[in-house]
Scaffold this motif. Structure first.
Motif, PDB file in Angstrom:
ATOM      1  N   PHE A  64     -29.855 -48.933  24.346  1.00  0.00           N
ATOM      2  CA  PHE A  64     -30.968 -49.467  25.121  1.00  0.00           C
ATOM      3  C   PHE A  64     -30.933 -48.821  26.498  1.00  0.00           C
ATOM      4  O   PHE A  64     -29.925 -48.266  26.911  1.00  0.00           O
ATOM      5  N   ASN A  65     -32.058 -48.863  27.173  1.00  0.00           N
ATOM      6  CA  ASN A  65     -32.135 -48.334  28.537  1.00  0.00           C
ATOM      7  C   ASN A  65     -31.982 -49.484  29.515  1.00  0.00           C
ATOM      8  O   ASN A  65     -32.478 -50.585  29.278  1.00  0.00           O
ATOM      9  N   ALA A  66     -31.290 -49.220  30.611  1.00  0.00           N
ATOM     10  CA  ALA A  66     -31.095 -50.232  31.644  1.00  0.00           C
ATOM     11  C   ALA A  66     -30.970 -49.533  32.992  1.00  0.00           C
ATOM     12  O   ALA A  66     -30.639 -48.357  33.060  1.00  0.00           O
ATOM     13  N   THR A  67     -31.233 -50.280  34.037  1.00  0.00           N
ATOM     14  CA  THR A  67     -31.080 -49.767  35.396  1.00  0.00           C
ATOM     15  C   THR A  67     -29.976 -50.562  36.078  1.00  0.00           C
ATOM     16  O   THR A  67     -30.083 -51.794  36.181  1.00  0.00           O
ATOM     17  N   PRO A  68     -28.917 -49.886  36.530  1.00  0.00           N
ATOM     18  CA  PRO A  68     -27.830 -50.616  37.198  1.00  0.00           C
ATOM     19  C   PRO A  68     -28.293 -51.194  38.538  1.00  0.00           C
ATOM     20  O   PRO A  68     -29.050 -50.552  39.255  1.00  0.00           O
ATOM     21  N   HIS A  69     -27.857 -52.415  38.826  1.00  0.00           N
ATOM     22  CA  HIS A  69     -28.132 -53.066  40.103  1.00  0.00           C
ATOM     23  C   HIS A  69     -26.818 -53.643  40.606  1.00  0.00           C
ATOM     24  O   HIS A  69     -26.227 -54.506  39.949  1.00  0.00           O
ATOM     25  N   GLY A  70     -26.350 -53.127  41.720  1.00  0.00           N
ATOM     26  CA  GLY A  70     -25.083 -53.609  42.279  1.00  0.00           C
ATOM     27  C   GLY A  70     -23.923 -53.409  41.322  1.00  0.00           C
ATOM     28  O   GLY A  70     -23.013 -54.215  41.276  1.00  0.00           O
ATOM     29  N   GLY A  71     -23.973 -52.337  40.533  1.00  0.00           N
ATOM     30  CA  GLY A  71     -22.902 -52.037  39.594  1.00  0.00           C
ATOM     31  C   GLY A  71     -22.964 -52.847  38.303  1.00  0.00           C
ATOM     32  O   GLY A  71     -22.067 -52.769  37.475  1.00  0.00           O
ATOM     33  N   MET A  72     -24.034 -53.592  38.097  1.00  0.00           N
ATOM     34  CA  MET A  72     -24.157 -54.435  36.905  1.00  0.00           C
ATOM     35  C   MET A  72     -25.278 -53.921  36.009  1.00  0.00           C
ATOM     36  O   MET A  72     -26.321 -53.495  36.487  1.00  0.00           O
ATOM     37  N   LEU A  73     -25.039 -53.968  34.697  1.00  0.00           N
ATOM     38  CA  LEU A  73     -26.057 -53.649  33.703  1.00  0.00           C
ATOM     39  C   LEU A  73     -26.328 -54.903  32.891  1.00  0.00           C
ATOM     40  O   LEU A  73     -25.407 -55.588  32.460  1.00  0.00           O
ATOM     41  N   LEU A  74     -27.599 -55.181  32.660  1.00  0.00           N
ATOM     42  CA  LEU A  74     -27.949 -56.340  31.845  1.00  0.00           C
ATOM     43  C   LEU A  74     -28.145 -55.907  30.400  1.00  0.00           C
ATOM     44  O   LEU A  74     -28.856 -54.957  30.118  1.00  0.00           O
ATOM     45  N   ILE A  75     -27.490 -56.622  29.497  1.00  0.00           N
ATOM     46  CA  ILE A  75     -27.689 -56.393  28.065  1.00  0.00           C
ATOM     47  C   ILE A  75     -28.978 -57.111  27.686  1.00  0.00           C
ATOM     48  O   ILE A  75     -29.164 -58.274  28.049  1.00  0.00           O
ATOM     49  N   PRO A  76     -29.873 -56.444  26.966  1.00  0.00           N
ATOM     50  CA  PRO A  76     -31.121 -57.111  26.569  1.00  0.00           C
ATOM     51  C   PRO A  76     -30.848 -58.421  25.831  1.00  0.00           C
ATOM     52  O   PRO A  76     -29.864 -58.554  25.095  1.00  0.00           O
ATOM     53  N   GLU A  77     -31.727 -59.382  26.043  1.00  0.00           N
ATOM     54  CA  GLU A  77     -31.582 -60.732  25.487  1.00  0.00           C
ATOM     55  C   GLU A  77     -31.289 -60.721  23.984  1.00  0.00           C
ATOM     56  O   GLU A  77     -30.457 -61.475  23.492  1.00  0.00           O
ATOM     57  N   MET A  78     -31.944 -59.821  23.245  1.00  0.00           N
ATOM     58  CA  MET A  78     -31.792 -59.800  21.782  1.00  0.00           C
ATOM     59  C   MET A  78     -30.378 -59.421  21.333  1.00  0.00           C
ATOM     60  O   MET A  78     -30.003 -59.686  20.194  1.00  0.00           O
ATOM     61  N   TYR A  79     -29.575 -58.819  22.210  1.00  0.00           N
ATOM     62  CA  TYR A  79     -28.213 -58.411  21.843  1.00  0.00           C
ATOM     63  C   TYR A  79     -27.129 -59.269  22.498  1.00  0.00           C
ATOM     64  O   TYR A  79     -25.970 -59.173  22.128  1.00  0.00           O
ATOM     65  N   ARG A  80     -27.469 -60.050  23.478  1.00  0.00           N
ATOM     66  CA  ARG A  80     -26.459 -60.747  24.291  1.00  0.00           C
ATOM     67  C   ARG A  80     -25.522 -61.627  23.480  1.00  0.00           C
ATOM     68  O   ARG A  80     -24.309 -61.571  23.650  1.00  0.00           O
ATOM     69  N   GLN A  81     -26.048 -62.425  22.601  1.00  0.00           N
ATOM     70  CA  GLN A  81     -25.201 -63.397  21.889  1.00  0.00           C
ATOM     71  C   GLN A  81     -24.179 -62.704  20.989  1.00  0.00           C
ATOM     72  O   GLN A  81     -23.009 -63.065  20.967  1.00  0.00           O
ATOM     73  N   GLN A  82     -24.594 -61.648  20.257  1.00  0.00           N
ATOM     74  CA  GLN A  82     -23.660 -61.002  19.335  1.00  0.00           C
ATOM     75  C   GLN A  82     -22.579 -60.200  20.064  1.00  0.00           C
ATOM     76  O   GLN A  82     -21.526 -59.923  19.493  1.00  0.00           O
ATOM     77  N   TRP A  83     -22.815 -59.816  21.317  1.00  0.00           N
ATOM     78  CA  TRP A  83     -21.835 -59.022  22.064  1.00  0.00           C
ATOM     79  C   TRP A  83     -21.076 -59.848  23.103  1.00  0.00           C
ATOM     80  O   TRP A  83     -20.139 -59.351  23.728  1.00  0.00           O
ATOM     81  N   GLU A  84     -21.469 -61.094  23.290  1.00  0.00           N
ATOM     82  CA  GLU A  84     -20.844 -61.949  24.299  1.00  0.00           C
ATOM     83  C   GLU A  84     -19.345 -62.078  24.053  1.00  0.00           C
ATOM     84  O   GLU A  84     -18.899 -62.373  22.946  1.00  0.00           O
ATOM     85  N   GLY A  85     -18.566 -61.786  25.071  1.00  0.00           N
ATOM     86  CA  GLY A  85     -17.116 -61.949  25.008  1.00  0.00           C
ATOM     87  C   GLY A  85     -16.370 -60.810  24.333  1.00  0.00           C
ATOM     88  O   GLY A  85     -15.134 -60.820  24.306  1.00  0.00           O
ATOM     89  N   LEU A  86     -17.072 -59.831  23.794  1.00  0.00           N
ATOM     90  CA  LEU A  86     -16.406 -58.708  23.138  1.00  0.00           C
ATOM     91  C   LEU A  86     -16.054 -57.624  24.146  1.00  0.00           C
ATOM     92  O   LEU A  86     -16.759 -57.423  25.137  1.00  0.00           O
ATOM     93  N   SER A  87     -14.988 -56.924  23.876  1.00  0.00           N
ATOM     94  CA  SER A  87     -14.654 -55.757  24.671  1.00  0.00           C
ATOM     95  C   SER A  87     -15.527 -54.601  24.168  1.00  0.00           C
ATOM     96  O   SER A  87     -15.593 -54.339  22.956  1.00  0.00           O
ATOM     97  N   VAL A  88     -16.228 -53.931  25.078  1.00  0.00           N
ATOM     98  CA  VAL A  88     -17.158 -52.872  24.684  1.00  0.00           C
ATOM     99  C   VAL A  88     -16.834 -51.580  25.420  1.00  0.00           C
ATOM    100  O   VAL A  88     -16.208 -51.585  26.476  1.00  0.00           O
ATOM    101  N   ARG A  89     -17.268 -50.491  24.825  1.00  0.00           N
ATOM    102  CA  ARG A  89     -17.154 -49.188  25.474  1.00  0.00           C
ATOM    103  C   ARG A  89     -18.544 -48.825  25.971  1.00  0.00           C
ATOM    104  O   ARG A  89     -19.523 -48.887  25.224  1.00  0.00           O
ATOM    105  N   VAL A  90     -18.651 -48.422  27.228  1.00  0.00           N
ATOM    106  CA  VAL A  90     -19.934 -48.091  27.832  1.00  0.00           C
ATOM    107  C   VAL A  90     -19.950 -46.611  28.164  1.00  0.00           C
ATOM    108  O   VAL A  90     -19.022 -46.091  28.780  1.00  0.00           O
ATOM    109  N   ILE A  91     -21.006 -45.932  27.724  1.00  0.00           N
ATOM    110  CA  ILE A  91     -21.207 -44.516  28.038  1.00  0.00           C
ATOM    111  C   ILE A  91     -22.509 -44.427  28.811  1.00  0.00           C
ATOM    112  O   ILE A  91     -23.556 -44.837  28.312  1.00  0.00           O
TER     113      ILE A  91
END
Length: 81
Positions: A6-33
Motif C-alpha cells: 500500500f502507499n502511505a505518507t510518513p508523518h513524524g516518522g509514523m506510517l499508518l496501516i490502512p484500516e482494512m489491514y490493521r486487525q490482521q497485522w496488529e501486534g505482529l513483528s513486520v519487516r518494512v521496506i
C-alpha cells in the motif's frame, strides 16, 4: 510469506496501516521496506527514448525523391521504375 502493499505518507516518522489491514497485522513483528511511490523521488535511471525523441536525432533521410508523394506505392512495392 504473506505480504501486502500500500502507499502511505510518513508523518513524524509514523506510517499508518490502512484500516482494512490493521486487525490482521496488529501486534505482529513486520519487516518494512521503503520505496518512493513516484519516479521523481526515485534515483535517476535512464529512461528509454521515445520514438519522437529518436526521430529528432535523424539529420538526413536517404530515400527516393518522390517518396512523400508516392509513399503508399513504395510501401506496397508498386513503384514505377
Amino acid at each position: 510469506m504473506q505480504a501486502i502493499e500500500f502507499n502511505a505518507t510518513p508523518h513524524g516518522g509514523m506510517l499508518l496501516i490502512p484500516e482494512m489491514y490493521r486487525q490482521q497485522w496488529e501486534g505482529l513483528s513486520v519487516r518494512v521496506i521503503l520505496l518512493p511511490a513516484n519516479e521523481a523521488a526515485a534515483p535517476a535511471t535512464p529512461k528509454p527514448k521515445t520514438l519522437l525523441e529518436r526521430l529528432r536525432t535523424i539529420e538526413k533521410i536517404h530515400a527516393a525523391p518522390d517518396l512523400s508523394e508516392n509513399h503508399d506505392a513504395y510501401v506496397l512495392g508498386q513503384t514505377h521504375g
